[in-house]
Design a protein around this motif. Structure first.
Motif, PDB file in Angstrom:
ATOM      1  N   ARG A 123      59.669  80.060 -29.192  1.00 52.70           N
ATOM      2  CA  ARG A 123      59.860  81.329 -29.894  1.00 52.70           C
ATOM      3  C   ARG A 123      60.990  82.080 -29.198  1.00 52.70           C
ATOM      4  N   ASN A 124      61.589  83.007 -29.881  1.00 52.82           N
ATOM      5  CA  ASN A 124      62.635  83.821 -29.261  1.00 52.82           C
ATOM      6  C   ASN A 124      62.073  84.730 -28.181  1.00 52.82           C
ATOM      7  N   ILE A 125      60.799  85.039 -28.279  1.00 51.53           N
ATOM      8  CA  ILE A 125      60.143  85.838 -27.255  1.00 51.53           C
ATOM      9  C   ILE A 125      59.239  84.894 -26.461  1.00 51.53           C
ATOM     10  N   GLU A 126      58.469  85.431 -25.570  1.00 56.00           N
ATOM     11  CA  GLU A 126      57.566  84.566 -24.799  1.00 56.00           C
ATOM     12  C   GLU A 126      56.513  83.948 -25.705  1.00 56.00           C
ATOM     13  N   HIS A 127      55.508  83.370 -25.142  1.00 51.82           N
ATOM     14  CA  HIS A 127      54.431  82.686 -25.857  1.00 51.82           C
ATOM     15  C   HIS A 127      54.884  81.313 -26.357  1.00 51.82           C
ATOM     16  N   ASN A 128      55.670  80.631 -25.554  1.00 52.94           N
ATOM     17  CA  ASN A 128      56.024  79.243 -25.839  1.00 52.94           C
ATOM     18  C   ASN A 128      54.885  78.369 -25.341  1.00 52.94           C
ATOM     19  N   ASN A 129      54.738  77.185 -25.904  1.00 51.08           N
ATOM     20  CA  ASN A 129      53.691  76.289 -25.435  1.00 51.08           C
ATOM     21  C   ASN A 129      54.049  74.847 -25.779  1.00 51.08           C
ATOM     22  N   GLY A 130      53.306  73.923 -25.197  1.00 51.92           N
ATOM     23  CA  GLY A 130      53.533  72.517 -25.479  1.00 51.92           C
ATOM     24  C   GLY A 130      52.596  71.631 -24.689  1.00 51.92           C
ATOM     25  N   CYS A 131      52.768  70.324 -24.882  1.00 48.36           N
ATOM     26  CA  CYS A 131      51.971  69.340 -24.165  1.00 48.36           C
ATOM     27  C   CYS A 131      52.574  67.952 -24.382  1.00 48.36           C
ATOM     28  N   PHE A 132      52.093  67.009 -23.625  1.00 48.99           N
ATOM     29  CA  PHE A 132      52.401  65.604 -23.844  1.00 48.99           C
ATOM     30  C   PHE A 132      51.233  65.004 -24.611  1.00 48.99           C
ATOM     31  N   ILE A 133      51.530  64.146 -25.555  1.00 49.58           N
ATOM     32  CA  ILE A 133      50.508  63.533 -26.384  1.00 49.58           C
ATOM     33  C   ILE A 133      50.553  62.023 -26.206  1.00 49.58           C
ATOM     34  N   VAL A 134      49.406  61.426 -25.946  1.00 50.09           N
ATOM     35  CA  VAL A 134      49.282  59.974 -25.879  1.00 50.09           C
ATOM     36  C   VAL A 134      48.692  59.517 -27.207  1.00 50.09           C
TER      37      VAL A 134
END
Length: 187
Positions: free
Chosen positions: A157-168
């Motif tokens: 996002r242009n602001i904070e609150h980014n997220n993610g993960c690795f997926i198997v």
């Protein structure tokens, strides 16, 4: 066997390997799009799209090494996985998106719409100025042990609150299935 025949057989096997990889990438991408676009609304005239898809395949980087240490399955296949960490990748998802949406999956296509570059996403996001839009970024899939795949998915996002993960993911009877989420993070 003459040399021409050997070269032709080698070339055919090479093409099958490339096509097979592309086909697998499409299958992986379809699973990810289905999962993350599941709750998104179909895009119709004047409806704001909140989740966008990034056109480029994100290169795999050193963060992958950290993830390998958190899973016994990944540790057993670390050499193969590490060999696929390439920081200079310059590929996009256009072939895979075309393959997914060519004849089927029109409902999913109506949610995904078009992929965007980072610049195009920022223009759209600035235009609406709501900060409720996300850009889904998917890395190049890393295949190992003949039936597994590791891929990173991040939301920007242009602001904070980014997220993610690795997926198997695991290929069971020619169907890719998510089996584990690793190294989940958010800001």
């Amino acid at each position: 066997m003459n040399l021409n025949r050997v070269l032709i057989i080698g070339f055919v096997l090479f093409l099958q390997q490339i096509y097979g990889q592309e086909n697998q990438d499409s299958a992986i991408l379809k699973v990810l799009l289905s999962k993350y676009y599941q709750n998104e609304k179909v895009i119709k005239k004047d409806r704001l799209q909140l989740l966008r898809f990034y056109c480029k395949k994100a290169p795999n980087n050193e963060e992958t090494f950290e993830v390998i240490n958190k899973s016994s399955l990944l540790k057993q296949n670390s050499k193969v996985i590490k060999s696929q960490v390439i920081n200079t990748l310059n590929e996009d998802w256009s072939k895979e998106l075309s393959a997914i949406f060519a004849k089927e999956n029109q409902y999913l296509k109506s949610k995904v719409n078009d992929c965007l570059s980072l610049e195009a996403y920022q223009k759209v996001s600035d235009r609406f100025n709501d900060h409720n839009q996300r850009l889904m970024i998917v890395s190049k899939p890393m295949y190992f042990a003949s039936k597994y795949c590791l891929v990173k998915v991040a939301f920007y996002r242009n602001i904070e609150h980014n997220n993610g993960c690795f997926i198997v993911l695991e290929n069971k009877e020619n169907v890719w299935t998510i089996v584990d989420l690793l190294n989940e993070w958010s800001t």
